[in-house]
Scaffold this motif. Structure first.
Motif, mmCIF file in Angstrom:
data_model
loop_
_atom_site.group_PDB
_atom_site.id
_atom_site.type_symbol
_atom_site.label_atom_id
_atom_site.label_comp_id
_atom_site.label_asym_id
_atom_site.label_seq_id
_atom_site.Cartn_x
_atom_site.Cartn_y
_atom_site.Cartn_z
ATOM 1 N N SER A 165 0.810 -1.217 0.000
ATOM 2 C CA SER A 165 0.000 0.000 0.000
ATOM 3 C C SER A 165 0.843 1.266 0.000
ATOM 4 N N LEU A 166 0.210 2.319 -0.530
ATOM 5 C CA LEU A 166 0.786 3.657 -0.515
ATOM 6 C C LEU A 166 -0.209 4.594 0.153
ATOM 7 N N ALA A 167 0.284 5.524 0.944
ATOM 8 C CA ALA A 167 -0.508 6.644 1.451
ATOM 9 C C ALA A 167 0.218 7.896 0.961
ATOM 10 N N LEU A 168 -0.476 8.704 0.175
ATOM 11 C CA LEU A 168 0.142 9.856 -0.470
ATOM 12 C C LEU A 168 -0.628 11.122 -0.106
ATOM 13 N N GLU A 169 0.028 12.032 0.618
ATOM 14 C CA GLU A 169 -0.585 13.310 0.964
ATOM 15 C C GLU A 169 -0.385 14.272 -0.206
ATOM 16 N N PHE A 170 -1.452 14.968 -0.592
ATOM 17 C CA PHE A 170 -1.345 15.887 -1.721
ATOM 18 C C PHE A 170 -1.979 17.229 -1.414
ATOM 19 N N ALA A 171 -1.651 18.202 -2.258
ATOM 20 C CA ALA A 171 -2.263 19.528 -2.225
ATOM 21 C C ALA A 171 -2.565 19.915 -3.665
ATOM 22 N N ALA A 172 -3.612 20.718 -3.833
ATOM 23 C CA ALA A 172 -4.007 21.196 -5.160
ATOM 24 C C ALA A 172 -4.942 22.382 -4.977
ATOM 25 N N THR A 173 -5.386 22.934 -6.103
ATOM 26 C CA THR A 173 -6.439 23.943 -6.078
ATOM 27 C C THR A 173 -7.527 23.526 -7.062
ATOM 28 N N VAL A 174 -8.738 24.007 -6.792
ATOM 29 C CA VAL A 174 -9.873 23.829 -7.692
ATOM 30 C C VAL A 174 -10.555 25.186 -7.775
ATOM 31 N N ASP A 175 -10.575 25.746 -8.958
ATOM 32 C CA ASP A 175 -11.156 27.085 -9.160
ATOM 33 C C ASP A 175 -10.606 28.082 -8.144
ATOM 34 N N GLY A 176 -9.310 28.013 -7.881
ATOM 35 C CA GLY A 176 -8.659 28.953 -6.975
ATOM 36 C C GLY A 176 -8.774 28.632 -5.500
ATOM 37 N N LYS A 177 -9.494 27.572 -5.144
ATOM 38 C CA LYS A 177 -9.634 27.183 -3.737
ATOM 39 C C LYS A 177 -8.647 26.069 -3.423
ATOM 40 N N ASN A 178 -7.939 26.214 -2.301
ATOM 41 C CA ASN A 178 -6.953 25.214 -1.884
ATOM 42 C C ASN A 178 -7.618 23.980 -1.316
ATOM 43 N N LEU A 179 -6.970 22.851 -1.521
ATOM 44 C CA LEU A 179 -7.408 21.614 -0.886
ATOM 45 C C LEU A 179 -6.194 20.790 -0.513
ATOM 46 N N LYS A 180 -6.410 19.925 0.461
ATOM 47 C CA LYS A 180 -5.419 18.921 0.853
ATOM 48 C C LYS A 180 -6.139 17.594 0.879
ATOM 49 N N GLY A 181 -5.379 16.541 0.662
ATOM 50 C CA GLY A 181 -6.004 15.236 0.671
ATOM 51 C C GLY A 181 -4.993 14.120 0.805
ATOM 52 N N ILE A 182 -5.531 12.928 0.854
ATOM 53 C CA ILE A 182 -4.716 11.719 0.946
ATOM 54 C C ILE A 182 -5.282 10.681 -0.007
ATOM 55 N N ASP A 183 -4.399 10.077 -0.804
ATOM 56 C CA ASP A 183 -4.731 8.905 -1.616
ATOM 57 C C ASP A 183 -4.234 7.678 -0.882
ATOM 58 N N LEU A 184 -5.111 6.718 -0.652
ATOM 59 C CA LEU A 184 -4.734 5.425 -0.097
ATOM 60 C C LEU A 184 -4.896 4.397 -1.203
ATOM 61 N N ILE A 185 -3.788 3.787 -1.606
ATOM 62 C CA ILE A 185 -3.796 2.888 -2.763
ATOM 63 C C ILE A 185 -3.230 1.536 -2.346
ATOM 64 N N ARG A 186 -4.010 0.466 -2.584
ATOM 65 C CA ARG A 186 -3.537 -0.894 -2.287
ATOM 66 C C ARG A 186 -3.392 -1.661 -3.591
ATOM 67 N N TRP A 187 -2.301 -2.404 -3.691
ATOM 68 C CA TRP A 187 -1.946 -3.150 -4.887
ATOM 69 C C TRP A 187 -1.999 -4.645 -4.593
ATOM 70 N N ASN A 188 -2.285 -5.443 -5.614
ATOM 71 C CA ASN A 188 -2.221 -6.898 -5.452
ATOM 72 C C ASN A 188 -0.843 -7.405 -5.886
ATOM 73 N N GLU A 189 -0.654 -8.715 -5.809
ATOM 74 C CA GLU A 189 0.647 -9.314 -6.137
ATOM 75 C C GLU A 189 1.001 -9.179 -7.613
ATOM 76 N N GLU A 190 -0.011 -8.962 -8.466
ATOM 77 C CA GLU A 190 0.238 -8.803 -9.901
ATOM 78 C C GLU A 190 0.586 -7.356 -10.267
ATOM 79 N N GLY A 191 0.679 -6.473 -9.275
ATOM 80 C CA GLY A 191 1.001 -5.084 -9.550
ATOM 81 C C GLY A 191 -0.184 -4.267 -10.036
ATOM 82 N N LYS A 192 -1.397 -4.706 -9.694
ATOM 83 C CA LYS A 192 -2.615 -4.001 -10.082
ATOM 84 C C LYS A 192 -3.215 -3.307 -8.856
ATOM 85 N N ILE A 193 -3.805 -2.140 -9.085
ATOM 86 C CA ILE A 193 -4.487 -1.415 -8.011
ATOM 87 C C ILE A 193 -5.833 -2.077 -7.767
#
Length: 134
Positions: free
Chosen positions: A73-101
């Protein structure tokens, strides 16, 4: 380099180079996607790919700030804007043994930007037929 480091590099290529062919290769056919704007998880490669492509297009000035890696698994903290408004977030991504999400979960804040993302996502998902129109 570990498998998860390779997976992380591939994921960065999807996000920062907009390699949507690679995105389709990385997503398991039965991937489960959890969005902060949807009540229930969406299941399947097609709808997940559509949502992720849409978000990559909606988010501006996107950057990953921190990352945590474990064996599947990966936990990735990110920042971005949408129409000039700031946001923060986290992507939680789990992969299988075949390298697929197999599991993808997104968390966002603050509420006003989450509401804006919700409105944009809902319209796109309705237009694409993944959600019913009112």
């Amino acid at each position: 380099m570990s498998n998860m480091e390779t997976n992380l590099q591939q994921w960065h290529k999807v996000v920062f180079e907009k390699d949507f062919d690679l995105l389709n290769e990385l997503l398991d056919e039965n991937v489960e996607f959890h969005s902060p704007t949807l009540w229930k998880p969406k299941l399947g490669r097609d709808v997940t790919a559509y949502i992720l492509k849409m978000i990559i297009e909606i988010f501006e000035d996107f950057e990953y700030r921190r990352q945590w890696i474990n064996e599947d698994s990966l936990a990735l903290e990110f920042a971005a804007t949408v129409d000039g408004k700031n946001l923060k977030g986290i992507d939680l991504i789990r992969w299988n043994e075949e390298g697929k999400i197999v599991h993808f979960e997104v968390m966002l804040r603050p509420l006003n930007t989450l509401q804006l993302v919700f409105e944009k996502m809902t319209k796109h998902l309705q237009d694409a037929g993944f959600l019913p129109k009112p």
